[in-house]
Scaffold this motif. Structure first.
Motif, PDB file in Angstrom:
ATOM      1  N   LEU B  48       0.800  -1.245  -0.012  1.00 11.47           N
ATOM      2  CA  LEU B  48       0.092  -0.118  -0.022  1.00 11.47           C
ATOM      3  C   LEU B  48       0.856   1.294   0.068  1.00 11.47           C
ATOM      4  CD1 LEU B  48      -2.609  -1.151   2.679  1.00 11.47           C
ATOM      5  CD2 LEU B  48      -3.053  -0.726   0.354  1.00 11.47           C
ATOM      6  N   ASP B  49       2.354   1.045  -0.213  1.00  6.47           N
ATOM      7  CA  ASP B  49       3.066   2.209  -0.368  1.00  6.47           C
ATOM      8  C   ASP B  49       2.946   2.950   1.011  1.00  6.47           C
ATOM      9  OD1 ASP B  49       5.131   3.742  -1.644  1.00  6.47           O
ATOM     10  OD2 ASP B  49       3.515   5.457  -2.162  1.00  6.47           O
ATOM     11  N   LEU B  50       3.015   2.371   2.191  1.00  6.87           N
ATOM     12  CA  LEU B  50       2.874   3.148   3.276  1.00  6.87           C
ATOM     13  C   LEU B  50       4.267   3.163   3.966  1.00  6.87           C
ATOM     14  CD1 LEU B  50      -0.438   1.914   5.095  1.00  6.87           C
ATOM     15  CD2 LEU B  50      -0.096   4.029   3.894  1.00  6.87           C
ATOM     16  N   GLN B  66       5.706   2.293  -5.796  1.00  5.08           N
ATOM     17  CA  GLN B  66       6.227   3.376  -5.366  1.00  5.08           C
ATOM     18  C   GLN B  66       6.633   4.621  -6.164  1.00  5.08           C
ATOM     19  OE1 GLN B  66       9.698   2.544  -2.803  1.00  5.08           O
ATOM     20  NE2 GLN B  66       9.221   0.347  -2.926  1.00  5.08           N
ATOM     21  N   GLU B  69       0.833   6.564  -8.442  1.00  7.54           N
ATOM     22  CA  GLU B  69      -0.574   6.461  -7.536  1.00  7.54           C
ATOM     23  C   GLU B  69      -1.735   5.675  -8.126  1.00  7.54           C
ATOM     24  OE1 GLU B  69      -1.349   9.474  -4.421  1.00  7.54           O
ATOM     25  OE2 GLU B  69      -0.052  10.470  -5.518  1.00  7.54           O
ATOM     26  N   TRP B  71      -2.451   3.035  -8.865  1.00  3.40           N
ATOM     27  CA  TRP B  71      -3.081   1.721  -8.181  1.00  3.40           C
ATOM     28  C   TRP B  71      -4.138   2.033  -7.489  1.00  3.40           C
ATOM     29  CZ3 TRP B  71      -2.334   1.619  -3.069  1.00  3.40           C
ATOM     30  CH2 TRP B  71      -1.570   2.574  -2.396  1.00  3.40           C
ATOM     31  N   LYS B  72      -4.443   3.350  -6.870  1.00  3.89           N
ATOM     32  CA  LYS B  72      -5.235   3.425  -5.787  1.00  3.89           C
ATOM     33  C   LYS B  72      -6.816   3.269  -6.072  1.00  3.89           C
ATOM     34  CE  LYS B  72      -2.252   6.278  -2.709  1.00  3.89           C
ATOM     35  NZ  LYS B  72      -2.082   7.865  -2.557  1.00  3.89           N
ATOM     36  N   PRO B  73      -7.077   3.783  -7.576  1.00  4.17           N
ATOM     37  CA  PRO B  73      -8.573   3.737  -7.967  1.00  4.17           C
ATOM     38  C   PRO B  73      -8.839   2.118  -7.741  1.00  4.17           C
ATOM     39  CG  PRO B  73      -7.381   4.826  -9.554  1.00  4.17           C
ATOM     40  CD  PRO B  73      -6.318   4.401  -8.510  1.00  4.17           C
ATOM     41  N   THR B  75      -7.771  -0.479  -5.615  1.00 12.19           N
ATOM     42  CA  THR B  75      -7.080  -1.125  -4.433  1.00 12.19           C
ATOM     43  C   THR B  75      -7.708  -0.509  -3.266  1.00 12.19           C
ATOM     44  OG1 THR B  75      -5.135  -1.291  -5.727  1.00 12.19           O
ATOM     45  CG2 THR B  75      -4.919  -1.913  -3.314  1.00 12.19           C
TER      46      THR B  75
END
Lengths: 494, 231
Positions: B48-50, B66, B69, B71-73, B75
């Motif tokens: 989750l790139d945290l 990394q 972004e 992938w966010k829509p 995931t």
């Protein structure tokens, strides 16, 4: 006692040094120590000066009697301040319940510990020097010290009264109304409301036997508090969570604004539904009145640079108070936000718009300052424009370096607010104050007042024109700081 | 769907995660087991790139998390209570997620209503803030929140913990149905071996940051895992 003093000190030491960014916190503690020291000196000076001020103003009256005329206001304001800030430390005792200590001991501990509140020291700090000066100048009398003791007793009584009213809003509002109404009735209609209390204090001062009244009151409140606390030591009473009413559920207005509207809606809810946020926002709006301090004094009116300072505070009070904790307000769920379908820039933009909106609102609310002349209003408007264009961006920029989390629904204690207070933040707040003054002063020194104002206006417009570019740059900083911020926000989730 | 290449995470000198190669195809119910400190949450956080990886890459749908972004829509995740916004009501929270994923309020309401059996009348229309929910109910609310907007990848950390037995059983059915109906890829970590073998088609066993076993679930898997953990 379950833990010895040594153990308890060792525990708090560990808590402090193992917290994220503890070096900064240490610096902040030292800084806050200085502030506390400053207030101590101010109150001491007030205590010593009080006597001479009163003697100057009304030379024929006994200074103590003059104090008696006003002391009820002190108690009223003290009570309100306690109501807003003081937190009865009752929720901390949950872990003690299962220890081999009696409930009476726990209650005693809670009640004694609450005495260490800053508010209980204010009368001490002011009145001891005052009484010493009075006894040096007018001769020491027993009645003076009994009067002193009576006030102390009442102050401590007020400390416990806060326990009893238990966040009852109507009592706080009632107190405020009483003070205002009492003042109005007294001054304009000569109805003795305030002077009733004044003569009460006067009675204690002249006939020390009246001390029995505050003493009895104290004993009564102490007993009540004890009984009250005993009834509250259950999980479904004082130790449990209170059921909250849902507020701000309808904010349809923002729905038309897309993603930014959604985020703004959340921010509004954050502000109205969390104790900490409410406290900070209230403080921010208090800055609106900051101008009264400057504009009423001729000495400042002739110094536009000082007025710029006031203007920046008036229009940017909320921005400074609330904005300095961006993005820490979202620290409790920052990981969640970072995983959502939400570009960083949109997030930052929503924060920026909130700050800008507050500046517009504060500027609008400051229109009554027109009373002090066009020049004052012009300064406020120019400072507002600077804040709108540049101040807001500087604020957002400094937020990238603030990684100390905030507990949203917990009150900040007076002088213990190291939560999310750090030195970097302080350093960043300097340009917010110094920059507008420089921008005003340079043209002002060479070309006069209007040029200074134009300088501010121009810088504000410049900020607005390049807002998007600057925001892109700020976003990149936030991106590179992301992991650090997340680590720090998550670390203190204990 | 998800591919991992020589991914590692080091803290100081200690390696907490070191995955050489891991590929999770679309629609798989992927289970992750391992003792505390095995690196499950670290893996999810990297995904989750945290947190920043020390080396290597993770990509979701060919997108290096990394670097972009994007992938966010598609995931979503529910890791712990910090994935809830405490001062919102459940409905407001769902609407918030929904609007970020391009759904209208009506669509979200309709979607979550379908989970009423799972909620067992304890979640919707409660007139209280999420912070005042019990741990179990917070978890229920969060899991369904992670399904809003039809994400293609859903990451759930310990979804069975804190749930009452009825809800645990309902959750298992729910996960299987979602994967079947929508082809959702689920990544689930769990300490409960029975549940995870019931739900997941494939189970990866982590220990001290490395993959020890990577097995297709069969009737004997539970025994195999129990045997491993009892030594």
């Amino acid at each position: 006692m379950s833990i010895s003093l040594k153990q308890s000190i060792s525990l708090s030491k560990k808590k402090f040094f193992r917290a994220p960014q503890w070096e900064l916190k240490l610096a902040a503690r030292i800084f806050i120590g200085f502030i506390a020291l400053y207030f101590l000196v101010v109150f001491l000076a007030l205590g010593i000066g009080l006597f001479f001020i009163i003697r100057e103003a009304s030379p024929d009256q006994d200074p103590v009697s003059v104090v008696n005329l006003w002391i009820i206001y002190f108690f009223g304001i003290d009570f309100l301040m306690r109501y807003f800030i003081q937190n009865p430390p009752i929720t901390d005792v949950k872990s003690l319940l299962l220890q081999p200590i009696t409930k009476a001991q726990i209650i005693q501990r809670v009640m004694l510990r609450s005495l260490t509140s800053f508010f209980n020291f204010i009368p001490l700090i002011i009145l001891i020097p005052f009484c010493v000066v009075v006894s040096v100048e007018n001769g020491s009398t027993l009645s003076l010290w009994i009067w002193f003791f009576a006030i102390l007793t009442l102050s401590v009584t007020s400390n416990y009264l806060i326990f009893l009213i238990n966040k009852n809003k109507s009592i706080a509002i009632g107190t405020l109304i009483f003070l205002i109404l009492g003042y109005l009735l007294e001054t304009y209609f000569k109805i003795p409301v305030i002077s009733f209390f004044s003569s009460g204090f006067e009675a204690i001062y002249t006939q020390p036997l009246w001390i029995l009244v505050p003493l009895a009151l104290f004993a009564f409140i102490w007993q009540l508090t004890q009984r009250f606390l005993k009834s509250q030591l259950y999980l479904d009473k004082g130790l449990g969570k209170k059921k909250e009413r849902i507020i701000g559920s309808k904010l349809k207005f923002f729905d038309a604004w897309g993603t930014i509207g959604v985020l703004l809606k959340n921010d509004i809810r954050l502000i109205i539904r969390n104790i900490r946020a409410r406290q900070v926002v209230l403080m921010g709006f208090m800055f609106l009145f900051y101008g009264l301090f400057f504009f009423t004094q001729q000495i400042y009116i002739e110094r536009p640079v000082v007025l710029i300072f006031a203007g920046v505070f008036i229009t940017g009070g909320f921005m400074t108070a609330y904005g300095q904790y961006v993005p820490a307000w979202d620290s409790e769920y920052y990981s969640f936000l970072m995983g959502q379908n939400l570009p960083y820039k949109e997030y930052l933009k929503s924060k920026l718009y909130l700050l800008m909106f507050s500046i517009v609102l504060c500027t609008f609310l400051s229109f009554p300052y027109l009373y002090f002349g066009k020049k004052v209003m012009l300064i406020i408007l120019a400072a507002g424009l600077f804040n709108l264009g540049l101040g807001s961006l500087i604020n957002l920029f400094s937020g990238a370096y603030n990684a100390t989390p905030i507990k949203l629904n917990v009150k900040a204690k007076a002088f213990e607010n190291t939560q999310a207070f750090n030195l970097t933040q302080l350093l960043f707040s300097l340009p917010k104050l110094v920059l507008p003054i420089i921008i005003f002063y340079l043209p002002y020194a060479f070309l006069g007042f209007n040029a200074g104002i134009l300088g501010l206006v121009f810088s504000g417009i410049l900020g607005l024109v390049f807002q998007n570019k600057i925001l892109n740059w700020i976003e990149r900083i936030y991106q590179t700081k992301k992991y650090e911020t997340l680590a720090s926000f998550n670390k203190s989730k204990i | 769907m998800i591919s991992v290449h020589s991914l590692s995470k080091k803290y100081g000198g200690a390696t907490v995660l070191d995955l050489q190669e891991l590929n999770i195809p679309k629609g798989e119910l992927f289970g992750l087991v391992g003792n505390n400190g095995a690196g499950k949450t670290t893996f999810f956080s990297l995904l989750l790139d945290l947190i920043e990886s020390s080396s290597g890459t993770v990509s979701i749908n060919e997108i290096d998390v990394q670097k972009s972004e994007a992938w966010k829509p598609f995931t979503s995740a529910f890791i712990d209570e910090s994935y809830l916004i405490g001062y919102l009501t459940v409905e407001e929270y769902y609407h918030f997620i929904g609007s970020l994923r391009g759904e209208t309020i009506e669509e979200v309401d309709l979607f979550v209503k379908a989970f009423e059996p799972f909620f067992n009348s304890e979640i919707l229309n409660q007139k209280k803030y999420l912070r005042d929910f019990s741990k179990g109910n917070q978890k229920k609310a969060g899991i369904i929140g992670a399904l809003i907007g039809h994400p293609e990848v859903v990451i759930l950390d310990e979804p069975f913990a804190n749930l009452d037995p009825t809800t645990q059983i309902r959750l298992k059915t729910l996960l299987k149905e979602e994967a079947q109906k929508h082809g959702t890829t689920f990544l689930i970590s769990s300490h409960d071996l029975t549940h995870v073998t019931d739900v997941c088609e494939r189970i990866v066993l982590l220990e001290k940051g490395v993959i020890l076993k990577d097995i297709k679930t069969t009737p004997s898997t539970l025994k195999e895992l129990e045997h491993y953990f009892s030594n």
